[in-house]
Design an enzyme around this catalytic site. Sequence first.
Site, mmCIF file in Angstrom:
data_model
loop_
_atom_site.group_PDB
_atom_site.id
_atom_site.type_symbol
_atom_site.label_atom_id
_atom_site.label_comp_id
_atom_site.label_asym_id
_atom_site.label_seq_id
_atom_site.Cartn_x
_atom_site.Cartn_y
_atom_site.Cartn_z
ATOM 1 N N CYS A 121 7.769 11.165 11.953
ATOM 2 C CA CYS A 121 9.209 10.907 11.812
ATOM 3 C C CYS A 121 10.032 12.186 11.687
ATOM 4 C CB CYS A 121 9.477 10.002 10.611
ATOM 5 S SG CYS A 121 8.633 8.424 10.732
ATOM 6 N N HIS A 264 16.774 10.690 8.120
ATOM 7 C CA HIS A 264 15.833 9.781 8.779
ATOM 8 C C HIS A 264 16.092 8.365 8.265
ATOM 9 C CE1 HIS A 264 12.386 7.893 10.353
ATOM 10 N NE2 HIS A 264 11.689 7.890 9.232
ATOM 11 N N ASN A 294 13.371 1.568 11.321
ATOM 12 C CA ASN A 294 12.840 2.925 11.356
ATOM 13 C C ASN A 294 12.322 3.212 12.770
ATOM 14 O OD1 ASN A 294 11.259 5.221 11.135
ATOM 15 N ND2 ASN A 294 10.270 4.597 9.230
HETATM 16 O O1 UT7 Z 1 9.148 6.834 8.326
HETATM 17 C C1 UT7 Z 1 8.241 7.499 7.507
HETATM 18 C C2 UT7 Z 1 8.610 7.389 6.125
HETATM 19 N N1 UT7 Z 1 8.446 6.008 5.688
HETATM 20 C C3 UT7 Z 1 9.121 5.635 4.642
HETATM 21 O O2 UT7 Z 1 9.905 6.396 4.169
HETATM 22 C C4 UT7 Z 1 8.838 4.282 4.017
HETATM 23 C C5 UT7 Z 1 8.701 4.467 2.525
HETATM 24 N N2 UT7 Z 1 8.430 3.251 1.768
HETATM 25 C C6 UT7 Z 1 9.311 2.256 1.680
HETATM 26 O O3 UT7 Z 1 10.361 2.254 2.271
HETATM 27 C C7 UT7 Z 1 8.980 1.111 0.724
HETATM 28 O O4 UT7 Z 1 7.884 1.483 -0.075
HETATM 29 C C8 UT7 Z 1 8.688 -0.236 1.431
HETATM 30 C C9 UT7 Z 1 9.960 -0.786 2.007
HETATM 31 C C10 UT7 Z 1 7.656 -0.029 2.527
HETATM 32 C C11 UT7 Z 1 8.147 -1.253 0.419
HETATM 33 O O5 UT7 Z 1 9.055 -1.411 -0.655
HETATM 34 P P1 UT7 Z 1 8.518 -1.378 -2.158
HETATM 35 O O6 UT7 Z 1 9.667 -1.647 -3.035
HETATM 36 O O7 UT7 Z 1 7.792 -0.071 -2.342
HETATM 37 O O8 UT7 Z 1 7.555 -2.633 -2.188
HETATM 38 P P2 UT7 Z 1 5.980 -2.696 -2.465
HETATM 39 O O9 UT7 Z 1 5.212 -2.080 -1.354
HETATM 40 O O10 UT7 Z 1 5.706 -2.194 -3.822
HETATM 41 O O11 UT7 Z 1 5.755 -4.257 -2.450
HETATM 42 C C12 UT7 Z 1 6.292 -5.078 -3.443
HETATM 43 C C13 UT7 Z 1 5.856 -6.498 -3.184
HETATM 44 C C14 UT7 Z 1 4.346 -6.658 -2.996
HETATM 45 O O12 UT7 Z 1 3.970 -7.872 -3.619
HETATM 46 P P3 UT7 Z 1 3.243 -7.869 -5.045
HETATM 47 O O13 UT7 Z 1 2.001 -7.076 -4.825
HETATM 48 O O14 UT7 Z 1 4.215 -7.201 -5.973
HETATM 49 O O15 UT7 Z 1 3.036 -9.306 -5.303
HETATM 50 C C15 UT7 Z 1 4.197 -6.789 -1.500
HETATM 51 O O16 UT7 Z 1 3.076 -7.544 -1.134
HETATM 52 O O17 UT7 Z 1 6.456 -6.980 -1.993
HETATM 53 C C16 UT7 Z 1 5.451 -7.543 -1.136
HETATM 54 N N3 UT7 Z 1 5.845 -7.306 0.245
HETATM 55 C C17 UT7 Z 1 6.633 -8.179 0.914
HETATM 56 N N4 UT7 Z 1 7.188 -9.333 0.566
HETATM 57 C C18 UT7 Z 1 7.951 -9.966 1.489
HETATM 58 C C19 UT7 Z 1 5.545 -6.262 1.041
HETATM 59 N N5 UT7 Z 1 6.124 -6.434 2.243
HETATM 60 C C20 UT7 Z 1 6.806 -7.605 2.188
HETATM 61 C C21 UT7 Z 1 7.595 -8.308 3.101
HETATM 62 N N6 UT7 Z 1 8.144 -9.473 2.707
HETATM 63 N N7 UT7 Z 1 7.834 -7.854 4.350
#
Ligand code: UT7
Length: 337
Positions: A121, A264, A294
Site C-alpha cells: 500500500c 492511504h 482500500n
Molecule cells: O492497507 C494496508 C493497511 N491496512 C490497514 O490499515 C487495515 C488495518 N486494520 C483495520 O482497519 C481494522 O483492524 C479492521 C477494520 C480490519 C478490523 O477492525 P477491528 O476494530 O480491529 O476489529 P477486529 O479485527 O478486532 O474484530 C472485531 C470483531 C471480531 O469478532 P469477535 O472476535 O470480537 O467476536 C471479528 O470476528 O469483529 C468481527 N468481524 C466482523 N464482524 C462483522 C471481523 N470482520 C467482520 C465483518 N463483519 N466484516
Amino acid sequence: MSAPESHPFCSSSLIGTGSYVPERIMTNADLEKIVDTTDEWITSRTGIKERRIAADNETTSDMATAAARNAMEMAGVDASEIDLIIVATVTQDMFFPSTACFVQQKLGASNAVAFDMNAACSGFLFALQTARHFLNTGNRRCALVIGAEKLSSLVNWKDRNTCVLFGDGAGAVVLRRNEEEDAPGRVLSTIMGCDGNLTGILKVPGGASAEPITQENVDEQVKSIYMEGKEVFRHAVTRMKEACEQALERAGLKADDVTKVIAHQANQRIISAIVDRLGVPAERTFVNLQKYGNTSAASIPLALDEANRAGVIKRGDILLLVAFGAGLTWASSVVRW
Ligand code: UT7
C-alpha cells in the site's frame, strides 16, 4: 530542524493527475449477502460504504493505462515525451512481463523505460520517490508514476475479516523535471521506511515461490490476503504519524502549515487517529474510502486526482501524503501544490 530537501541540479513537479475506477459497484448490502457481516459493522469500523470491482477481463494495466491517459491529458504531455513509467502494484497482470511494460505498449510510450514496484500500500509513494531520483539527477525528464490494483483477484470472498475492505482502481501522476524553485506541484520531501520483521502480519502467502499453487493446496485460498487487522492498525497509526513529522521537518514545515492530508485510504479511524496526533484539524483531510475501500497502491493517487479535479486542493496548498502497508512499509511526502 534540517534544511528543505533539494538537489543541487534540479527538482521535479507534479504536472497532471488522473484516475480510473471500474464501473461495477459492490455495496456493503451486496456483501451482507455473501458473508456474515453488516453495513453497520463495516461503516463503523472502517468508514467504507462501497467499493469498485473490475470486470473479469479488465486487467491492472488496463486500469493503469486509463488513469495515465487522464493524467497525461491534464499535463498536456504526449506519450512520446514520457521517458519513465513506474507502476506500483501488488496485483500485476502476470508474474512477468511487468505491468509497466503493458502500460508502455498500451500508451505507445516507446521512449519510456518501464518497471513495476512492490511496496504494497506504500507503493505509490515509493514509486514517486524513485521517479524523483531519476528526474532530479538528470537521468530522465518526464515520468508517469502510477498506482493500480485489481485486489478483487486476491480477495477470499469467504473471509469477512478482509473481503469487506478492498477494492479495485488506479491513479496516476505525471512528474516532470523542473528547475524553477516555485514551480507548482513541487515535491518538497519524501520519507520511506520498512520493517521486515513484521512480514507475517499482512501478506498473500501463496501462489509464488514460497508456496506455489499445487493440486493439494488449490482449495486452501493460499493466494489470498491474510491480515492481522488490529496489529496492522496499531503499527499504521504509529508509523504514519512519525513519517508525517519527518517529511514535514525535511521540508522545513510544521503540521500547522498543512492544507490537506491525503492519507492511504484504508480506514477512517486510522486517518482520524493520525491527524489527531499530529494536531491537524480533521477537516483538513481528504477522504474517499467510503466509495472505493482500500485500493492499496492506487489509493493515494486516486484520492489526489479526485481532490484535484473537485477543486479541493489549490495552487500553493501544502499537501501531506502518507501511506502504510505490508512489509511493513511506510512513506510520506510533502508537496507544494
Ligand atoms: O492497507 C494496508 C493497511 N491496512 C490497514 O490499515 C487495515 C488495518 N486494520 C483495520 O482497519 C481494522 O483492524 C479492521 C477494520 C480490519 C478490523 O477492525 P477491528 O476494530 O480491529 O476489529 P477486529 O479485527 O478486532 O474484530 C472485531 C470483531 C471480531 O469478532 P469477535 O472476535 O470480537 O467476536 C471479528 O470476528 O469483529 C468481527 N468481524 C466482523 N464482524 C462483522 C471481523 N470482520 C467482520 C465483518 N463483519 N466484516
